[in-house]
Design an enzyme around this catalytic site. Structure first.
Site, PDB file in Angstrom:
ATOM      1  N   GLY A  70      12.706 -72.211  30.955  1.00 41.72           N
ATOM      2  CA  GLY A  70      13.324 -70.968  30.485  1.00 41.72           C
ATOM      3  C   GLY A  70      12.293 -70.079  29.798  1.00 41.72           C
ATOM      4  N   THR A  71      11.386 -70.696  29.063  1.00 43.34           N
ATOM      5  CA  THR A  71      10.358 -69.933  28.349  1.00 43.34           C
ATOM      6  C   THR A  71       9.517 -69.134  29.346  1.00 43.34           C
ATOM      7  OG1 THR A  71      10.286 -71.612  26.615  1.00 43.34           O
ATOM      8  CG2 THR A  71       8.377 -70.153  26.777  1.00 43.34           C
ATOM      9  N   ASN A 145      21.581 -69.480  21.011  1.00 44.51           N
ATOM     10  CA  ASN A 145      21.396 -70.931  21.001  1.00 44.51           C
ATOM     11  C   ASN A 145      21.722 -71.579  19.663  1.00 44.51           C
ATOM     12  OD1 ASN A 145      18.891 -69.264  20.758  1.00 44.51           O
ATOM     13  ND2 ASN A 145      18.109 -71.160  19.887  1.00 44.51           N
ATOM     14  N   SER A 194      17.525 -72.341  32.607  1.00 49.06           N
ATOM     15  CA  SER A 194      16.702 -73.542  32.429  1.00 49.06           C
ATOM     16  C   SER A 194      17.519 -74.773  32.802  1.00 49.06           C
ATOM     17  CB  SER A 194      16.263 -73.611  30.966  1.00 49.06           C
ATOM     18  OG  SER A 194      15.588 -74.813  30.716  1.00 49.06           O
ATOM     19  N   HIS A 196      17.197 -78.048  31.978  1.00 50.51           N
ATOM     20  CA  HIS A 196      17.488 -79.179  31.076  1.00 50.51           C
ATOM     21  C   HIS A 196      18.605 -78.904  30.083  1.00 50.51           C
ATOM     22  CE1 HIS A 196      15.280 -78.146  27.181  1.00 50.51           C
ATOM     23  NE2 HIS A 196      14.832 -77.201  27.965  1.00 50.51           N
ATOM     24  N   THR A 232       2.753 -75.468  43.555  1.00 51.85           N
ATOM     25  CA  THR A 232       3.691 -76.231  44.398  1.00 51.85           C
ATOM     26  C   THR A 232       4.989 -76.487  43.634  1.00 51.85           C
ATOM     27  OG1 THR A 232       1.811 -77.245  45.463  1.00 51.85           O
ATOM     28  CG2 THR A 232       3.928 -78.352  45.754  1.00 51.85           C
ATOM     29  N   CYS A 317      13.377 -75.739  19.333  1.00 49.07           N
ATOM     30  CA  CYS A 317      12.054 -75.186  19.592  1.00 49.07           C
ATOM     31  C   CYS A 317      11.472 -74.567  18.327  1.00 49.07           C
ATOM     32  CB  CYS A 317      12.126 -74.127  20.684  1.00 49.07           C
ATOM     33  SG  CYS A 317      13.085 -74.663  22.081  1.00 49.07           S
TER      34      CYS A 317
HETATM   35  N1  PLP Z   1      16.119 -69.361  25.600  1.00 50.02           N
HETATM   36  C1  PLP Z   1      17.071 -69.981  24.890  1.00 50.02           C
HETATM   37  C2  PLP Z   1      18.261 -69.205  24.434  1.00 50.02           C
HETATM   38  C3  PLP Z   1      16.959 -71.348  24.580  1.00 50.02           C
HETATM   39  O1  PLP Z   1      17.904 -71.966  23.883  1.00 50.02           O
HETATM   40  C4  PLP Z   1      15.804 -72.046  25.026  1.00 50.02           C
HETATM   41  C5  PLP Z   1      15.608 -73.465  24.660  1.00 50.02           C
HETATM   42  O2  PLP Z   1      15.976 -73.904  23.578  1.00 50.02           O
HETATM   43  C6  PLP Z   1      14.852 -71.347  25.782  1.00 50.02           C
HETATM   44  C7  PLP Z   1      15.025 -70.013  26.042  1.00 50.02           C
HETATM   45  C8  PLP Z   1      13.635 -72.035  26.303  1.00 50.02           C
HETATM   46  O3  PLP Z   1      13.961 -72.831  27.420  1.00 50.02           O
HETATM   47  P1  PLP Z   1      12.956 -74.003  27.880  1.00 50.02           P
HETATM   48  O4  PLP Z   1      13.128 -75.122  26.909  1.00 50.02           O
HETATM   49  O5  PLP Z   1      13.401 -74.364  29.265  1.00 50.02           O
HETATM   50  O6  PLP Z   1      11.597 -73.424  27.865  1.00 50.02           O
END
Ligand code: PLP
Length: 375
Positions: A70-71, A145, A194, A196, A232, A317
């Protein structure tokens, strides 16, 4: 162990793992290879893209680029489309957006941050005031989140485009995809997700993008993903995303009814002398943000951990961050004394009512002890 930190990450979905296993053991080919096996795999990935898009958007108008998380999807949106004039975003955003727009600021782009309402949804009126002729990118997260607050991104995107139709509208959908029923309207251009967070593998993400948008890659190499993101593809991981999403969307309605019951149980049975509910009633069903009076969230987290319950204090995070207080909770108007006491409970489809009952008991016992010590 009772696991209630599913907004941080989820256990790999059992069905997804079993179905995807064949991509480790038999269909391990490179999807860019010219021989038949590679080509067939490439075709399978095309079908996966379409299927993932179809859950949230019209697959004739939108396409999907696989990323590593997601990042990366959020960074791709910011570095691609926020390169001139100003970027408008919100105080509620994940650090994947906040840190990338800060980098754009270092590179000379003006960054404008819209404040939040008390439930941590964005203040739309104030956000619109920040949008002008020079705005290149607006990024508003779909679901927060930390609190589960939901932004009506379709309505916000429409209002933004009415002010400036050239703006590119991005939404971080990492906490929304597979957890809320919705479809992107024609005003949203980009959407991050994302794997996971919904039972797929860590290290797999995607950026859904309007087909007509131009794209400048920032990872160059072998030209995978139609040259937009070389490297890849993680076929196994992508397949876990596909199958996990299939499970999530299939059971979405019933799971959300169940999560609302869990939340109700928490609200009715947590010691109300100690616990205050931070998440609003319209928050996403799987996230419940709480404040435990006189208890530091982090200490409570460790106490309940010792008793077999795993919860969060905010964004996983950001738990390494030097900043002790949640930026989002402060932006909702709470003081530092409340921000220090915040914990987050988050469910997955595997969460059971028995676990909820035990979790409430563990939280009450631990918080009563801790609050007693602090008097
Ligand atoms: N955006 C939001 C709202 C999230 O909650 C998160 C992860 O906690 C991310 C982005 C980042 O996703 P990833 O862990 O796949 O990099």
């Amino acid at each position: 162990m009772i696991y209630m930190d599913n907004a941080a990450t989820t256990k790999l979905n059992e069905v997804a793992l079993q179905k995807a296993n064949v991509y480790l053991t038999e269909k391990y080919y490179n999807p860019s290879a010219l021989y038949r096996e590679g080509f067939e795999l490439n075709m399978e990935l095309e079908a996966t893209r379409k299927k993932l898009v179809s859950y949230v958007a019209d697959s004739d108008e939108f396409e999907l680029i696989f990323t590593s998380c997601g990042t990366e999807s959020d960074n791709t949106a910011v570095f691609n489309y926020g390169r001139r004039g100003n970027i408008v975003t919100t105080e509620g955003e994940h650090s994947a957006i906040i840190s990338s727009v800060n980098e754009m600021k270092n590179r000379g782009v003006e960054v404008r941050i819209a404040p939040l309402n008390s439930d941590s949804s964005v203040n739309v009126e104030k956000l619109l005031e920040l949008v002008d002729e020079k705005t290149s990118l607006v990024s508003v997260m779909h679901v927060n989140n930390e609190t589960g607050a939901v932004n009506d991104i379709n309505a916000i995107a429409k209002a933004v485009k009415e002010k400036n139709k050239r703006v590119i509208f991005h939404s971080d959908g990492v906490q929304a995809f597979g957890k809320l029923p919705f479809k992107l309207n024609k005003n949203v251009d980009l959407y991050s997700l994302s794997a996971h967070k919904i039972g797929g593998l860590k290290g797999v993400g995607a950026l859904i993008k309007r087909k007509t948008l131009q794209f400048n890659p920032f990872i160059y190499g072998g030209g995978q993903e139609k040259g937009r993101r070389s490297g890849t593809e993680n076929v196994f991981g992508i397949k876990t995303l596909e199958y996990a999403a299939e499970e999530k969307f299939k059971n979405l309605k019933n799971d959300n009814i169940r999560f609302e019951e869990y939340k109700k149980y928490f609200k009715e049975n947590l010691n109300s002398q100690i616990f205050d509910i931070i998440s609003s009633d319209n928050a996403i069903p799987c996230i419940l943000c709480l404040s435990a009076k006189k208890c530091r969230g982090e200490i409570l987290l460790h106490m309940v951990n010792d008793k077999g319950l795993i919860i969060g204090t905010g964004s996983a995070c950001s738990s390494n961050s030097k900043n002790r207080y949640s930026r989002v909770i402060l932006a909702c108007g709470y003081g530092e004394s409340v921000a220090d006491t915040v914990i987050r409970i988050s469910f997955s489809p595997e969460t059971t009512m028995e676990e909820v009952v035990s979790a409430v008991e563990i939280l009450n016992n631990s918080a009563e002890k801790l609050a007693g010590k602090m008097v």
